[in-house]
Every structure is written in C-alpha cells, then in structure tokens.
Design a protein around this motif. Structure first.
Motif, short mmCIF file in Angstrom:
data_model
loop_
_atom_site.label_atom_id
_atom_site.label_comp_id
_atom_site.label_asym_id
_atom_site.label_seq_id
_atom_site.Cartn_x
_atom_site.Cartn_y
_atom_site.Cartn_z
N GLU A 142 35.51 43.75 42.76
CA GLU A 142 35.82 42.35 42.49
C GLU A 142 36.06 42.13 41.00
N ARG A 143 35.24 42.76 40.19
CA ARG A 143 35.39 42.62 38.74
C ARG A 143 36.74 43.18 38.27
N GLN A 144 37.13 44.35 38.81
CA GLN A 144 38.40 44.95 38.44
C GLN A 144 39.57 44.07 38.89
N LEU A 145 39.46 43.47 40.06
CA LEU A 145 40.50 42.58 40.56
C LEU A 145 40.68 41.38 39.64
N LEU A 146 39.58 40.75 39.24
CA LEU A 146 39.66 39.59 38.36
C LEU A 146 40.21 39.97 36.98
N GLU A 147 39.77 41.11 36.47
CA GLU A 147 40.25 41.54 35.15
C GLU A 147 41.75 41.84 35.19
N SER A 148 42.22 42.46 36.27
CA SER A 148 43.66 42.75 36.36
C SER A 148 44.47 41.47 36.54
N LEU A 149 43.91 40.51 37.24
CA LEU A 149 44.58 39.22 37.44
C LEU A 149 44.80 38.53 36.09
N ILE A 150 43.79 38.58 35.24
CA ILE A 150 43.89 37.96 33.91
C ILE A 150 44.83 38.77 33.02
N ARG A 151 44.71 40.10 33.08
CA ARG A 151 45.51 40.96 32.21
C ARG A 151 47.00 40.82 32.49
N ARG A 152 47.37 40.74 33.78
CA ARG A 152 48.79 40.61 34.12
C ARG A 152 49.36 39.29 33.64
N GLY A 153 48.60 38.21 33.79
CA GLY A 153 49.03 36.91 33.27
C GLY A 153 50.07 36.19 34.10
N ASN A 154 50.35 36.66 35.33
CA ASN A 154 51.37 35.98 36.13
C ASN A 154 50.77 35.02 37.16
N ALA A 155 49.45 34.87 37.18
CA ALA A 155 48.80 33.92 38.08
C ALA A 155 48.81 32.54 37.42
N PRO A 156 48.68 31.49 38.22
CA PRO A 156 48.60 30.13 37.64
C PRO A 156 47.42 30.00 36.67
N ALA A 157 47.54 29.11 35.72
CA ALA A 157 46.52 28.94 34.68
C ALA A 157 45.16 28.60 35.27
N ARG A 158 45.14 27.78 36.29
CA ARG A 158 43.86 27.39 36.91
C ARG A 158 43.17 28.61 37.54
N THR A 159 43.95 29.48 38.18
CA THR A 159 43.40 30.68 38.79
C THR A 159 42.84 31.62 37.72
N GLN A 160 43.56 31.76 36.61
CA GLN A 160 43.08 32.59 35.52
C GLN A 160 41.79 32.03 34.91
N THR A 161 41.73 30.71 34.80
CA THR A 161 40.53 30.07 34.27
C THR A 161 39.33 30.32 35.18
#
Length: 55
Positions: free
Chosen positions: A13-32
């Motif tokens: 789960e931690r790796q998934l969240l970190e990759s989601l933030i690193r890629r930067g293509n998710a909506p801002a609210r999701t990254q937050t």
C-alpha cells in the motif's frame, strides 16, 4: 490535538501511494489524500523514529 485515526499501511500500500504521488498524473485531491495517509502511517513512523544501530 491527539490523532483521531490510526493508520497502518502494508509495504504494498505504501509503495502504491508513493508511486501515485511520484508520477503526478492523479488529481490533486487524490495526491493530497495519499500524502496524508503516508504521513499518518504508524508503521513507517516506528521504523524512522527507532533506527537500528550497528556496533
């Protein structure tokens, strides 16, 4: 103010969240939300607060 929710993320789960933030293509609210979950993760806090010392 005491923490209201206790969060314990698995390694996957931690790796998934970190990759989601690193890629930067998710909506801002999701990254937050991902950043909040990573900051609130207790299992990671235990690892970073108490590192093992090799003598």
């Amino acid at each position: 103010m005491p923490k209201k929710y206790h969060v314990q993320l698995s390694v996957e789960e931690r790796q998934l969240l970190e990759s989601l933030i690193r890629r930067g293509n998710a909506p801002a609210r999701t990254q937050t939300h991902a950043r909040i979950l990573l900051k609130a993760d207790w299992s990671a806090a235990a690892i970073t607060v108490c590192p093992l010392k090799g003598d």
